[in-house]
Write an enzyme that holds these catalytic residues in place. Structure first.
Site, PDB file in Angstrom:
ATOM      1  CE  LYS A 396      -3.990   2.055   2.390  1.00 16.92           C
ATOM      2  NZ  LYS A 396      -3.649   3.423   2.116  1.00 16.92           N
TER       3      LYS A 396
HETATM    4  N1  ATP Z   1      -1.660  -1.399  -4.142  1.00 16.90           N
HETATM    5  C1  ATP Z   1      -2.647  -0.560  -3.868  1.00 16.90           C
HETATM    6  N2  ATP Z   1      -3.930  -0.892  -4.176  1.00 16.90           N
HETATM    7  C2  ATP Z   1      -4.939  -0.065  -3.896  1.00 16.90           C
HETATM    8  N3  ATP Z   1      -4.790   1.136  -3.286  1.00 16.90           N
HETATM    9  C3  ATP Z   1      -3.534   1.508  -2.966  1.00 16.90           C
HETATM   10  C4  ATP Z   1      -2.421   0.684  -3.250  1.00 16.90           C
HETATM   11  N4  ATP Z   1      -1.320   1.346  -2.819  1.00 16.90           N
HETATM   12  C5  ATP Z   1      -1.730   2.495  -2.288  1.00 16.90           C
HETATM   13  N5  ATP Z   1      -3.061   2.617  -2.361  1.00 16.90           N
HETATM   14  C6  ATP Z   1      -3.821   3.738  -1.800  1.00 16.90           C
HETATM   15  O1  ATP Z   1      -4.510   3.238  -0.675  1.00 16.90           O
HETATM   16  C7  ATP Z   1      -5.862   3.576  -0.713  1.00 16.90           C
HETATM   17  C8  ATP Z   1      -6.625   2.344  -0.294  1.00 16.90           C
HETATM   18  O2  ATP Z   1      -7.348   2.608   0.840  1.00 16.90           O
HETATM   19  P1  ATP Z   1      -8.864   3.013   0.654  1.00 16.90           P
HETATM   20  O3  ATP Z   1      -9.398   2.339  -0.533  1.00 16.90           O
HETATM   21  O4  ATP Z   1      -9.561   2.766   1.916  1.00 16.90           O
HETATM   22  O5  ATP Z   1      -8.766   4.556   0.363  1.00 16.90           O
HETATM   23  P2  ATP Z   1      -8.711   5.703   1.410  1.00 16.90           P
HETATM   24  O6  ATP Z   1     -10.058   5.883   2.020  1.00 16.90           O
HETATM   25  O7  ATP Z   1      -8.126   6.868   0.682  1.00 16.90           O
HETATM   26  O8  ATP Z   1      -7.788   5.122   2.515  1.00 16.90           O
HETATM   27  P3  ATP Z   1      -6.467   5.565   3.150  1.00 16.90           P
HETATM   28  O9  ATP Z   1      -6.716   6.911   3.728  1.00 16.90           O
HETATM   29  O10 ATP Z   1      -6.296   4.494   4.146  1.00 16.90           O
HETATM   30  O11 ATP Z   1      -5.395   5.558   2.107  1.00 16.90           O
HETATM   31  C9  ATP Z   1      -6.196   3.923  -2.139  1.00 16.90           C
HETATM   32  O12 ATP Z   1      -7.151   4.968  -2.190  1.00 16.90           O
HETATM   33  C10 ATP Z   1      -4.869   4.316  -2.722  1.00 16.90           C
HETATM   34  O13 ATP Z   1      -4.712   5.718  -2.685  1.00 16.90           O
END
Ligand code: ATP
Length: 790
Positions: A396
């Site tokens: 991530k």
């Molecule tokens: N390999 C990956 N696959 C998907 N998302 C990824 C990856 N690496 C980084 N990310 C980031 O992580 C986020 C995944 O968490 P989520 O879908 O919950 O979004 P979020 O609400 O923006 O969460 P967070 O604030 O935890 O990043 C994505 O929005 C993206 O920006």
């Protein structure tokens, strides 16, 4: 995206106190208006002409409810739609008046009941669809307090002083009188409502229309350059001169970007679906279509008694609910693939529910709402949830999500668009990524068009190693030229939603990933200023649990935020999931926090070594689902050397609804513990953070966060780590109230600075602005994510 702009007490007073300017009919814009029947020219409350409007006499309530004007004109909107008679609508087949929408907004703000909210929205939209469908699109924007699709860069750009001057001019009240009103109401809409409530006009002013108000907002947003402030103020004044009753309150709340009603996007879309089922526009031939409710069906349904929550045994109602469910699915799907109210409203009027999906497919150039991950706390939980279903574990990355749209053009330049997690157009911010896409087209002649999902991450241009999110946030945000790129990036691609005309959303992740890997090989350009293209680093469950554990350890010790765990194949029923839940889809699920995408963050597991003990010192009024509560809450550290509290961060995570409710009760506004101005035994320094209410400092809360950052707005620990900047806590999360601690036991600025230093792994006496983080951006993202879930 439109930012939240709050009207502060001091800004209310901006501008000199002016002689009374009479509301004059000559300055009214004709295209705003129609129907001069309710207009008035200024007279005092006694009916005599007066030079000065009379100060408001009515006490100001917290939540205003309906003013007499609208309640007298319009039948109540919160009734069961089956019982709501459109025949009683007084503006049938005329342009839709803004007072009708204001009536709806006022009813919405006076209720917390989800059923009532849905009824109001549904009945409001039904009347508009039936009598003036042209007003549907502006009404949807006004209800959602936006001006345009999220990917269209447009902002009202209205400073509080413009609003303040306009209200003064129209009401004739002095800035001191406005300040008093603001201190007693705390809401600019209430201020304007009260300020105008005693202004009487003798010359009739035609009514405001929904279309006219929306057009005026667009004109405000489009006013640019020299003289823009004056032009904006003049438009606001024209609107305010014509506004009556509740119109004034909601107009000003709309202009201040804080409607304070509990209608979030999902409720608006649900209501739109129901309105279409019940009252299809005249242009749609609904006879025989299974999507719409026939008169015969509606006649059979017994209306629910007011306030009833119970479902009555009623087959006809069940049929109707089924139609609602289907229509909701159609409209929500259209929105997540094509989030544009202009297109949705036009398509609904032209082709109705039945033709919507075909009319608004996934389109290159229009962002879809992204799939989101569900948090998990450990690898054990991952295995518990997914059992033996194959998954991929990916790093991530800690950067910025980017949805990249591209299409080859035979003539002229190829189309490239880059959208953020919240669908803002960031193409201008990343010319190096646009240039990378041109390289991709040049390298692969078969690639015609695509939409892919990726994380843009700052990297070291020499060795390609990952850099922090803070490094990335140093990049300029707009109109960046390729030569000006200072922070190199890599695009880490992780999904493919569209390729060469084929929509891949329904395909399993294994296939989408395989296409991504084969069609888009990594690109490492020669020039260090151009962006790199890579696939995310990953590991498979098929490699065995030990390999996955090992990969997790790698993620923990790398610059990644943790792991994203994604199901590879749809619908596998295995021994371990068959009894527990239905099989999960491995399709791309726009706008869903799907259990087929799990996120395991380092800070969920490890987090900051220690938690902080912080004092709640203020708050802002909530939005959307949290409109009746305070959110975010401003938290402070205790500085024993000065005896002052110093604000450190805004927190909106970790609270339950029950906690928000209790908090509101505990700090009743205008009581001993809550005030519009800080007035307590402890002085509170808030730096660039200005809450709408201040709490008496009396509690200590345990708060956890991801990390400590240098902040442009915080003054906590100012000078201890950076000369000019304070420290803030990133992603603060409420854990519990510390009943056993007094304010003087809260964490200190020194503690904060030490935490920052140990997190950096070295004792740094100074830092550069490379560590700056945009705290407000993170917070608004968190709020949006919460609302769309709610
Ligand atoms: N390999 C990956 N696959 C998907 N998302 C990824 C990856 N690496 C980084 N990310 C980031 O992580 C986020 C995944 O968490 P989520 O879908 O919950 O979004 P979020 O609400 O923006 O969460 P967070 O604030 O935890 O990043 C994505 O929005 C993206 O920006």
């Amino acid at each position: 995206m439109l930012g939240h702009k709050h009207f502060t007490a001091s800004s209310t007073l901006a501008g000199p106190s002016k002689p009374v300017a009479r509301a004059s009919p000559e300055i009214i814009d004709v295209d705003l208006l129609e129907d001069p029947e309710h207009g008035e020219t200024a007279v005092s409350g006694s009916g005599k002409k007066s030079n000065r409007p009379v100060a408001p006499r009515t006490p100001v309530s917290d939540e205003p409810g309906l003013s007499k004007t609208e309640a007298a004109i319009y039948p109540p909107l919160d009734v069961d739609p089956v019982a709501y008679s459109l025949d009683k609508c007084p503006w049938q087949r005329k342009s839709a008046p803004y007072s009708f929408l204001a009536h709806g907004l006022a009813t919405l703000s006076s209720t917390k009941s989800r059923i009532a909210i849905m009824n109001v929205l549904t009945n409001t939209l039904r009347a508009i669809i039936k009598f003036h469908p042209i007003s549907l699109c502006p009404a949807l924007y006004l209800l959602s307090n936006t001006l345009a699709p999220p990917y269209t860069p447009i902002e009202l750009g209205l400073g509080p002083s413009i609003m303040s001057k306009a209200i003064q001019d129209v009401s004739g009240l002095t800035s001191a009188a406005l300040r008093r009103l603001y201190n007693s109401t705390g809401d600019p809409g209430d201020v304007a409502f009260e300020a105008k409530s005693n202004v009487r006009t003798l010359v009739p002013h035609p009514s405001l229309l929904i279309v006219g108000v929306y057009d005026s907002l667009l004109k405000i947003a489009q006013s640019k350059g020299t003289g823009a402030a004056k032009a904006k103020q003049s438009i606001v004044q024209k609107l305010l001169v014509s506004a009556k009753g509740e119109e004034t309150r909601y107009l000003v709340r709309t202009l201040g970007q804080n409607l304070r009603v509990g209608a979030v996007r999902t409720s608006i879309l649900t209501a739109l679906a129901r309105a279409m089922v019940l009252t299809p526009p005249a242009s749609i031939q609904s006879a025989g279509s299974a999507s719409y409710a026939s008169d015969a069906l509606l006649a059979e349904i017994k209306p629910l008694p007011a306030g009833s929550k119970k479902k009555m045994a009623d087959t006809a109602r069940d049929d109707l609910l089924e139609k609602f469910t289907r229509a909701e699915a159609v409209i929500k799907k259209a929105y997540v693939l094509h989030p544009n109210y202009d297109h949705i409203a036009a398509a609904l009027v032209d082709v109705g529910l039945d033709g919507l999906a075909e009319r608004l497919p996934l389109t290159v150039g229009i962002p879809l709402l992204p799939t989101l991950g569900s948090p998990v706390r450990s690898l054990d939980e991952v295995y518990d949830l997914l059992g033996s279903q194959p998954f991929s574990a990916e790093f991530k990355y800690d950067g910025q999500r980017a949805q990249i749209h591209a299409a080859r053009r035979s003539q002229g330049s190829n189309i490239v668009k880059i959208f953020s997690r919240h669908l803002e157009d960031m193409t201008d911010k990343y010319p190096d990524v646009s240039s990378l896409v041109q390289d991709i087209f040049a390298n692969s002649q078969e690639t015609e068009s695509f939409i892919l999902d990726a994380e843009i991450v700052a990297i070291d241009p020499v060795d390609g190693s990952l850099k922090s999110f803070q490094e990335l946030s140093n990049r300029a945000r707009r109109d960046v030229k390729l030569d000006d790129v200072k922070v190199s990036v890599s695009v880490f691609a992780f999904d493919l939603m569209y390729l060469n005309g084929e929509i891949l959303l329904e395909r399993p992740f294994r296939l989408r990933r395989s296409l991504l890997r084969t069609v888009f090989p990594p690109v490492v350009p020669d020039s260090t200023s151009a962006a790199q293209f890579q696939h995310v680093q990953s590991c498979e469950s098929a490699d065995g649990r030990e390999a996955v554990e090992q990969f997790w350890q790698e993620a923990v010790s790398s610059r990644s935020e943790g792991l994203m765990i994604k199901l590879l194949d749809s619908g596998l029923v295995t021994e371990d999931n068959k009894s527990r839940r239905k099989p999960l889809p491995a399709t791309y699920e726009p706008d869903k926090r799907t259990a087929a995408w799990l996120k395991l963050k380092k800070d969920y597991v490890t987090g900051l070594g220690d938690s902080l003990d912080l004092v709640p010192v203020g708050a802002w009024h909530g939005n959307g689902r949290k409109a009746q509560w305070w959110s975010p809450i401003l938290l402070a550290v205790w500085d024993p050397s000065t005896g002052k509290l110093v604000a450190v961060c805004k927190c909106m995570s970790g609270f339950s609804d029950a906690f928000y409710k209790e908090l509101k009760e505990r700090y009743l506004e205008d009581s001993e513990t809550c005030s519009r101005q800080p007035q307590w035994n402890y002085e509170v320094l808030t730096g660039g953070l200005k809450p709408q209410v201040y709490f008496k400092p009396q509690e200590v809360w345990e708060i956890r966060g991801a990390d400590i950052t240098i902040s442009p707005v915080s003054v906590a620990a100012l000078g201890m780590v950076s000369e000019a900047r304070g420290l803030s806590l990133r992603f603060p999360r409420f854990i519990r109230v510390h009943d056993d601690k007094a304010v003087e036991n809260a964490s200190t600025p020194e503690f904060l600075a030490n935490m920052y230093r140990s997190q950096q792994g070295k004792d740094r006496s100074g830092v550069d602005d490379g560590d700056l983080v945009d705290v407000d951006m993170q917070e608004s993202e968190a709020e949006d994510a919460y609302d769309s879930d709610g």
